[in-house]
Design an enzyme around this catalytic site. Structure first.
Site, PDB file in Angstrom:
ATOM      1  N   GLY A  49      27.807  44.081  58.032  1.00 40.66           N
ATOM      2  CA  GLY A  49      29.241  43.944  58.231  1.00 40.66           C
ATOM      3  C   GLY A  49      29.531  42.513  58.621  1.00 40.66           C
ATOM      4  O   GLY A  49      28.603  41.736  58.921  1.00 40.66           O
ATOM      5  N   GLN A  54      33.952  35.746  62.924  1.00 44.70           N
ATOM      6  CA  GLN A  54      32.631  35.178  62.629  1.00 44.70           C
ATOM      7  C   GLN A  54      32.698  34.084  61.565  1.00 44.70           C
ATOM      8  O   GLN A  54      31.731  33.337  61.397  1.00 44.70           O
ATOM      9  CB  GLN A  54      31.671  36.272  62.170  1.00 44.70           C
ATOM     10  CG  GLN A  54      31.346  37.284  63.260  1.00 44.70           C
ATOM     11  CD  GLN A  54      30.319  38.279  62.767  1.00 44.70           C
ATOM     12  OE1 GLN A  54      30.670  39.291  62.189  1.00 44.70           O
ATOM     13  NE2 GLN A  54      29.039  37.981  62.970  1.00 44.70           N
ATOM     14  N   CYS A 102      22.963  40.409  65.106  1.00 41.53           N
ATOM     15  CA  CYS A 102      24.270  39.889  64.694  1.00 41.53           C
ATOM     16  C   CYS A 102      24.074  38.539  64.045  1.00 41.53           C
ATOM     17  O   CYS A 102      23.315  37.706  64.563  1.00 41.53           O
ATOM     18  CB  CYS A 102      25.168  39.758  65.932  1.00 41.53           C
ATOM     19  SG  CYS A 102      26.810  39.126  65.574  1.00 41.53           S
ATOM     20  N   LEU A 103      24.781  38.316  62.945  1.00 40.19           N
ATOM     21  CA  LEU A 103      24.671  37.024  62.261  1.00 40.19           C
ATOM     22  C   LEU A 103      25.138  35.876  63.145  1.00 40.19           C
ATOM     23  O   LEU A 103      24.748  34.733  62.928  1.00 40.19           O
ATOM     24  CB  LEU A 103      25.484  37.046  60.962  1.00 40.19           C
ATOM     25  CG  LEU A 103      24.960  38.003  59.885  1.00 40.19           C
ATOM     26  CD1 LEU A 103      25.980  38.135  58.753  1.00 40.19           C
ATOM     27  CD2 LEU A 103      23.621  37.539  59.345  1.00 40.19           C
ATOM     28  N   HIS A 144      30.167  47.946  66.231  1.00 43.64           N
ATOM     29  CA  HIS A 144      29.766  46.536  66.368  1.00 43.64           C
ATOM     30  C   HIS A 144      30.838  45.615  65.778  1.00 43.64           C
ATOM     31  O   HIS A 144      31.225  44.627  66.412  1.00 43.64           O
ATOM     32  CB  HIS A 144      28.411  46.342  65.666  1.00 43.64           C
ATOM     33  CG  HIS A 144      27.898  44.947  65.669  1.00 43.64           C
ATOM     34  ND1 HIS A 144      26.775  44.556  66.373  1.00 43.64           N
ATOM     35  CD2 HIS A 144      28.356  43.822  65.059  1.00 43.64           C
ATOM     36  CE1 HIS A 144      26.579  43.260  66.192  1.00 43.64           C
ATOM     37  NE2 HIS A 144      27.518  42.784  65.389  1.00 43.64           N
ATOM     38  N   GLU A 145      31.327  45.948  64.585  1.00 43.27           N
ATOM     39  CA  GLU A 145      32.341  45.091  63.948  1.00 43.27           C
ATOM     40  C   GLU A 145      33.663  45.152  64.707  1.00 43.27           C
ATOM     41  O   GLU A 145      34.339  44.123  64.883  1.00 43.27           O
ATOM     42  CB  GLU A 145      32.550  45.482  62.480  1.00 43.27           C
ATOM     43  CG  GLU A 145      31.319  45.338  61.598  1.00 43.27           C
ATOM     44  CD  GLU A 145      30.612  44.003  61.742  1.00 43.27           C
ATOM     45  OE1 GLU A 145      31.295  42.977  61.901  1.00 43.27           O
ATOM     46  OE2 GLU A 145      29.370  43.986  61.723  1.00 43.27           O
ATOM     47  N   HIS A 148      33.695  42.824  67.585  1.00 45.67           N
ATOM     48  CA  HIS A 148      33.989  41.424  67.240  1.00 45.67           C
ATOM     49  C   HIS A 148      35.491  41.155  67.286  1.00 45.67           C
ATOM     50  O   HIS A 148      35.921  40.075  67.693  1.00 45.67           O
ATOM     51  CB  HIS A 148      33.486  41.105  65.830  1.00 45.67           C
ATOM     52  CG  HIS A 148      32.032  40.738  65.762  1.00 45.67           C
ATOM     53  ND1 HIS A 148      31.497  39.658  66.417  1.00 45.67           N
ATOM     54  CD2 HIS A 148      31.002  41.300  65.079  1.00 45.67           C
ATOM     55  CE1 HIS A 148      30.207  39.569  66.150  1.00 45.67           C
ATOM     56  NE2 HIS A 148      29.869  40.560  65.338  1.00 45.67           N
TER      57      HIS A 148
HETATM   58 NI    NI Z   1      27.949  40.900  64.597  1.00 41.78          NI
END
Ligand code: NI
Length: 191
Positions: A49, A54, A102-103, A144-145, A148
């Protein structure tokens, strides 16, 4: 379409509560192009995702897609879903501890407790209402998304800091046991 640079932990945009979009703004050419770029960036980085902050915009848009993901091979596939202005509600009280990454937090994973059933009310990219009930590991991905979009990162939710590990050490010391548990979660919760 373009692959956008991914913002990393420490960048204030990741700590911003994202602004909700009006229908006019969502349907604008600028935002529609941005959504295309968000999807392309997620795919390029093998993310499960990706949320708008981000890639530098504090607006309430995120995407999820899981298609034989090499970063998370135990996650069941899930079709591309763009969600805008979401609310996420836990259904019931069942939770499981999941390793997350996480990226925006390079080379770190840790165990996070997530609800196993969540209900999502949102808009799709064209402004149509969507509702989704997601379960298991997929429910974890959506939570998780959604975090963010509230300016939260998974590291905030790791209750036991001794579970933090690098990706190499996840593979070396924790992967076998976690993949087994992930498979039983998928069986039990259907996601
Ligand atoms: Ni993330």
């Amino acid at each position: 379409m373009a692959v956008l640079p991914i913002r990393l932990i420490g960048d204030p945009v990741l700590r911003t509560v994202c602004r909700r979009l009006s229908l006019d703004e969502l349907r604008s050419e600028d935002v529609q192009e941005f959504i295309d770029d968000l999807i392309e960036t997620m795919r390029d980085a093998n993310g499960a995702g990706l949320a708008a902050p981000q890639v530098g915009r504090a607006v309430a848009i995120a995407a999820v897609q899981i298609a034989d993901n090499p970063r998370y091979p135990y996650k069941p596939n899930f079709p591309l879903t763009v969600f805008v202005n979401p609310t996420v509600t836990a259904i019931g009280h069942e939770t499981e501890s999941l390793y997350e990454g996480c990226l925006s937090v390079p080379n770190l994973r840790g165990l996070v407790s997530r609800s196993m059933h969540v209900h999502i009310d949102a808009l799709d990219r064209h402004g149509h209402s969507i509702t989704l009930d997601v379960h298991g590991l997929t429910a974890g991905t959506f939570q998780h998304e959604f975090d963010h979009l509230e300016g939260r990162l998974f590291v905030d939710r790791v209750e036991d800091s001794s579970t933090f590990c690098t990706w190499d050490n996840f593979d070396r010391f924790h992967k076998t046991a976690f993949v087994q548990r992930a498979e039983s979660i998928v069986q039990q919760y259907g996601g």
